[in-house]
Scaffold this active site. Structure first.
Site, PDB file in Angstrom:
ATOM      1  N   ARG A  47       0.835  -1.210   0.000  1.00 45.11           N
ATOM      2  CA  ARG A  47       0.000   0.000   0.000  1.00 45.11           C
ATOM      3  C   ARG A  47       0.866   1.254   0.000  1.00 45.11           C
ATOM      4  O   ARG A  47       0.528   2.259  -0.606  1.00 45.11           O
ATOM      5  CB  ARG A  47      -0.987  -0.004   1.171  1.00 45.11           C
ATOM      6  CG  ARG A  47      -1.961   1.164   1.146  1.00 45.11           C
ATOM      7  CD  ARG A  47      -3.115   1.001   2.138  1.00 45.11           C
ATOM      8  NE  ARG A  47      -4.157   0.126   1.642  1.00 45.11           N
ATOM      9  CZ  ARG A  47      -5.204   0.513   0.917  1.00 45.11           C
ATOM     10  NH1 ARG A  47      -5.365   1.783   0.616  1.00 45.11           N
ATOM     11  NH2 ARG A  47      -6.093  -0.350   0.491  1.00 45.11           N
TER      12      ARG A  47
ATOM     13  N   GLU B 226      -9.751   5.981   7.027  1.00 47.81           N
ATOM     14  CA  GLU B 226      -8.316   6.255   6.994  1.00 47.81           C
ATOM     15  C   GLU B 226      -7.898   7.482   6.169  1.00 47.81           C
ATOM     16  O   GLU B 226      -6.954   8.176   6.559  1.00 47.81           O
ATOM     17  CB  GLU B 226      -7.553   5.034   6.440  1.00 47.81           C
ATOM     18  CG  GLU B 226      -7.662   3.796   7.287  1.00 47.81           C
ATOM     19  CD  GLU B 226      -7.238   2.568   6.501  1.00 47.81           C
ATOM     20  OE1 GLU B 226      -7.982   2.120   5.615  1.00 47.81           O
ATOM     21  OE2 GLU B 226      -6.146   2.059   6.767  1.00 47.81           O
TER      22      GLU B 226
HETATM   23  N1  MTE Z   1     -12.268   5.299  14.413  1.00 46.83           N
HETATM   24  C1  MTE Z   1     -12.344   5.005  15.734  1.00 46.83           C
HETATM   25  N2  MTE Z   1     -13.088   5.770  16.530  1.00 46.83           N
HETATM   26  N3  MTE Z   1     -11.660   3.948  16.267  1.00 46.83           N
HETATM   27  C2  MTE Z   1     -10.866   3.144  15.485  1.00 46.83           C
HETATM   28  O1  MTE Z   1     -10.262   2.188  15.981  1.00 46.83           O
HETATM   29  N4  MTE Z   1      -9.990   2.710  13.219  1.00 46.83           N
HETATM   30  C3  MTE Z   1      -9.661   3.287  11.913  1.00 46.83           C
HETATM   31  C4  MTE Z   1     -10.888   3.973  11.317  1.00 46.83           C
HETATM   32  N5  MTE Z   1     -11.510   4.830  12.276  1.00 46.83           N
HETATM   33  C5  MTE Z   1     -10.769   3.452  14.084  1.00 46.83           C
HETATM   34  C6  MTE Z   1     -11.523   4.543  13.587  1.00 46.83           C
HETATM   35  C7  MTE Z   1      -9.161   2.324  10.949  1.00 46.83           C
HETATM   36  S1  MTE Z   1      -7.545   1.897  11.010  1.00 46.83           S
HETATM   37  C8  MTE Z   1      -9.951   1.804   9.979  1.00 46.83           C
HETATM   38  S2  MTE Z   1      -9.325   0.748   8.794  1.00 46.83           S
HETATM   39  C9  MTE Z   1     -11.389   2.092   9.895  1.00 46.83           C
HETATM   40  O2  MTE Z   1     -11.813   2.967  10.932  1.00 46.83           O
HETATM   41  C10 MTE Z   1     -12.161   0.775   9.976  1.00 46.83           C
HETATM   42  O3  MTE Z   1     -13.524   0.945   9.999  1.00 46.83           O
HETATM   43  P1  MTE Z   1     -14.419   1.197   8.684  1.00 46.83           P
HETATM   44  O4  MTE Z   1     -13.900   0.300   7.616  1.00 46.83           O
HETATM   45  O5  MTE Z   1     -15.771   0.844   9.127  1.00 46.83           O
HETATM   46  O6  MTE Z   1     -14.237   2.636   8.349  1.00 46.83           O
HETATM   47 MO1  MOS Z   2      -7.189  -0.074   9.433  1.00 45.58          MO
HETATM   48  S1  MOS Z   2      -5.143   0.187   9.554  1.00 45.58           S
HETATM   49  O1  MOS Z   2      -7.076  -0.810   7.848  1.00 45.58           O
HETATM   50  O2  MOS Z   2      -7.386  -1.376  10.522  1.00 45.58           O
END
Ligand code: MTE
Ligand code: MOS
Length: 776
Positions: free
Chosen positions: A306, A718
């Site tokens: 990535r 992200e």
């Molecule tokens: N937001 C919160 N509050 N807590 C989290 O642990 N993880 C992030 C993001 N936002 C996270 C977060 C990461 S690394 C990812 S990949 C995505 O949320 C995963 O969730 P989604 O695919 O539903 O967006």
């Molecule tokens: Mo998020 S780093 O893809 O869990």
């Protein structure tokens, strides 16, 4: 639409149930992990006898007691569950203890005697490069002939960028509670982003089959990638103790242990060479990325991939050559962290643009703009994917105007010419982030939707809630797709016995994938329901039959659109369906269409679509202390048609702040023996309320739906992490102002106050020298 996060009230009232809150009977044992204090060593002997004999201790286990495989590598099996005769990082697990109380477990730990023969340890990326111990093959992605074009380019720059590690700092540390069932059955309540993989690893270490293991995840108290694979560890360890004692066992790592034992964001060293013309247009680029993978593969290869796929960020580079290597070192295995390598790749690209601008004495925002991917031409990436629905030009125009960038640039120049000790800086950065797992088969999701006779609905899906609001969005999707009110719907805890073989909730694709799977299940159910109700309406007026195609469900009412007088409350209709022997339960499934990726060739269409955003940030730097303050940050982010505006805005704000931590204050430090020096919040500085911009303006791009995802939304978890680069480069701009932008500041991630001060001192000394030797 705005609708509160499903846990909003429960979080503040304390009613939300985390693993540690689950009520268990008095049989509960507390698990503890004894880990290596050496970064690299042979284990000479392990003596557990005294610990075993301590009153209140129920099990003390070593690798010899593992009935299944001593293995918990998620992708490549290079990660033992408990060390046998070798440890490869500080924090590696060696012995497990189950005791009646935490105090007894700690006391037992003191009685475990382990003797080591220390070996040389490789910790930092530069030593790792010299040893060339790779975790996987060297990767390449390329187009054209960068080497040749670099030779003939009017201007070239070479350099390197170092980016540091980052600790996830989820508020809930790694936790798992295992409860034994009949025979070999085991239920694990795990704080995991990936219940199906946690289930698989538990089955493997216990030597039982997957249908004997159930993993349930109600919610995580934050994860950020740190629980994508490494939640498996605590789960495997507590499962082993549970099986050995036949009692419930819980492991909740102490904060310090969690920080010492688990992997972080991969530190990178990136070397680059870029060729450009007098306008600042990039002609060719060569980038080689080196990541510090730690002692096992974990997700390092996908993360490197990535990073390589984001080496271009938003810019069309005709001739480009990107290589990547993941290096093995004696740190805990580094792992997924929001952005998954993307931030490292993009940071180097943005550094390059920043340097081109300084070299040509132009504004970096203009250099960025002229290198953007085009709409109809110059729109193919270095891995062959066309950048479709490119929102960069519109985002650029809007933020330049709303932030008043060019005018503020002039004011800042004036301020800097009038102030010797305080300098201001400003920067604009864009982001383009690819949405999909680059391991294509992972782009699938399942759901199970149950409608009960009273008209209430229980939605199961394979995604996990970690604070990002997935379950709230899923509830909203179910409500909108089915036509019933929110109050009738509940989203169940994620459970491997309800939805099997799921992917991790990661890559920001949680809503895209699981939302579509839920929609699929609901479409199936709606087909059955509307058929029965059409028959029912027809039965009452056979002369004028109702057609299935005309039956609608809206606002908890089922009616015939051609004949709105024919209607029935949803709950009554569900009862009727049941009496007519119609199944009110359906699975759903989704796989992302139209993606393909040839890893070997480094070519294809790995992403379903791209997310975009832009940021402008202004800072003030005290050049005598290195202290900086963020005066203002403007973010405009493309989240398609948000399913939940409030949640998406929260994700943008949170991601930017988390990115800011990585770029500024969060410096992970190990000593020369591989011991983590800052393993608690008093020494590891995540952003606090004082660190947010004084003036913080976050907007979502309005009125531009995304045709490629559920209900025209866009993944948002992200991509906004990268907005922090605007602040990071604004700090660099302020440092650069000390030397009137004539010298390239020394800079890296994180730009701590110390680094800023050192960098300023360096520029001051160059200025003194240049009195005798003028530049150019
Ligand atoms: N937001 C919160 N509050 N807590 C989290 O642990 N993880 C992030 C993001 N936002 C996270 C977060 C990461 S690394 C990812 S990949 C995505 O949320 C995963 O969730 P989604 O695919 O539903 O967006
Ligand atoms: Mo998020 S780093 O893809 O869990």
């Amino acid at each position: 639409m705005n609708f509160p996060h499903d846990s909003a009230v429960r979080h503040v009232s304390g009613e939300s149930v985390y693993v540690d809150d689950i009520l268990v009977n008095s049989q509960l044992l507390i698990g503890r992990v004894v880990y290596s204090k050496h970064a690299h060593a042979e284990i000479k002997s392990v003596d557990i006898e005294a610990a075993k004999n301590l009153k209140g201790v129920h099990a003390v286990l070593t690798y010899k007691d593992i009935p299944g495989q001593n293995q918990m590598g998620p992708v490549i099996h290079d990660e033992v569950c408990l060390a046998a005769d070798l440890v490869e990082c500080v924090g590696q697990a060696i012995v497990l203890i189950a005791a009646e109380t935490e105090e007894i477990a700690i006391e037992a730990e003191r009685l475990v005697k382990i003797e080591f023969t220390p070996l040389d340890a490789v910790l930092d990326i530069r030593t790792a490069i010299s040893k060339n111990m790779l975790l996987g093959p060297v990767r390449t992605m390329q187009r054209g002939d960068a080497e040749a074009v670099l030779k003939s380019a009017p201007y070239t720059i070479t350099g390197e960028l170092e980016t540091g590690a980052q600790e996830h700092w989820y508020l809930e540390t790694q936790t798992c509670l295992c409860i034994p069932g009949e025979q070999q059955e085991i239920t694990a309540y795990s704080s995991t982003q990936h219940p199906s993989e946690t289930q698989a690893i538990i089955a493997e270490v216990l030597g039982i089959s997957k249908n004997e293991v159930v993993v349930e995840t109600r919610r995580m108290g934050g994860a950020f990638g740190g629980k994508e694979t490494q939640a498996n560890w605590t789960a495997a360890w507590s499962a082993l103790l549970c099986q050995a004692t036949k009692r419930p066992v819980k492991i909740r790592l102490f904060r310090d242990d969690d920080q010492i034992m688990t992997g972080k964001r991969h530190p990178f060293l990136i070397n680059y060479e870029v060729g450009f013309n007098a306008e600042g247009q990039i002609l060719a680029m060569k980038v080689s990325q080196h990541s510090n993978g730690g002692c096992a593969t974990d997700l390092s290869l996908a993360i490197l991939e990535r990073a390589m796929l984001h080496a271009d960020n938003c810019y069309f580079i005709p001739d480009i050559h990107v290589t990547g290597k993941a290096h093995k070192t004696n740190l805990p295995s580094n792992t997924a962290f929001r952005g998954f390598g993307g931030p490292q790749g993009i940071a180097a690209m943005e550094t390059i643009i920043d340097r081109i601008a300084r070299d040509l004495k132009k504004d970096a925002a203009e250099i960025r703009r002229i290198n953007f991917y085009g709409i109809d031409s110059n729109n193919v990436t270095h891995y062959g994917q066309t950048v479709e629905l490119n929102r960069l030009p519109v985002l650029y125009d809007k933020i330049m105007q709303s932030s008043d960038y060019f005018n503020r640039r002039k004011l800042i120049n004036k301020f800097n010419s009038e102030n010797e000790f305080f300098k201001k800086g400003i920067a604009f950065t864009p982001v383009k982030f690819g949405i999909s797992f680059t391991t294509s088969f992972l782009n699938q999701a399942g759901a199970l939707v149950n409608i009960y006779k009273d008209g209430t609905i229980l939605v199961n899906h394979g995604g996990t809630e970690m604070g990002q609001g997935l379950n709230t969005k899923i509830l909203q999707i179910a409500s909108a797709e089915l036509g019933v009110s929110h109050s009738k719907i509940k989203v169940n805890a994620t459970n491997t016995s309800k939805v099997p073989n799921t992917s991790a909730t990661a890559a920001s694709a949680g809503t895209d994938l699981n939302g579509m799977a839920v929609k699929n299940a609901i479409d199936i159910l709606k087909g059955r329901i509307t058929e029965l109700i059409a028959d029912e309406f027809t039965r009452h007026s056979p002369a004028e039959p109702s057609l299935k195609a005309n039956i609608r469900i809206e606002n908890d009412l089922i009616y015939d659109a051609e004949n709105p007088g024919r209607k029935m409350p949803f709950d009554e209709a569900m009862n009727l369906c049941h009496f007519n022997q119609i199944s009110l339960s359906s699975t759903g499934f989704y796989r992302t269409p139209d993606i393909s990726w040839d890893k070997q060739a480094g070519w294809g269409k790995p992403f379903n679509y791209f997310a975009f955003g832009v940021c402008v940030s202004e800072v003030l730097v005290d050049t005598l202390t290195g202290f900086y303050k963020i005066l203002r940050t403007d973010i405009l982010h493309d989240a398609g048609d948000p399913i939940n505006h409030g949640i998406d805005k929260g994700q943008v704000e949170g991601a930017y702040i988390q990115g800011l931590g990585w770029c500024t204050t969060e410096e992970v430090k190990w000593n020369e023996k591989g011991h983590l020096l800052n393993h608690s919040p008093d020494t590891y500085k995540i952003p606090s309320i004082q660190d947010i911009p004084e003036d913080f303006r976050v907007e979502l791009l309005e009125g531009i739906p995304n045709p490629n995802a559920v209900r025209k939304s866009k993944a948002v978890g992200e991509p906004p992490f990268m907005h922090a680069f605007a602040t990071w480069l604004a700090i660099k701009d302020a440092i650069s102002a000390v030397g009137n932008h004539r010298f390239e500041p020394q800079f890296k991630i994180p730009a701590t106050n110390e680094l800023v001060l050192l960098s300023i001192e360096q520029i001051r000394s160059k200025m003194k020298q240049s009195v005798e030797i003028p530049v150019q």
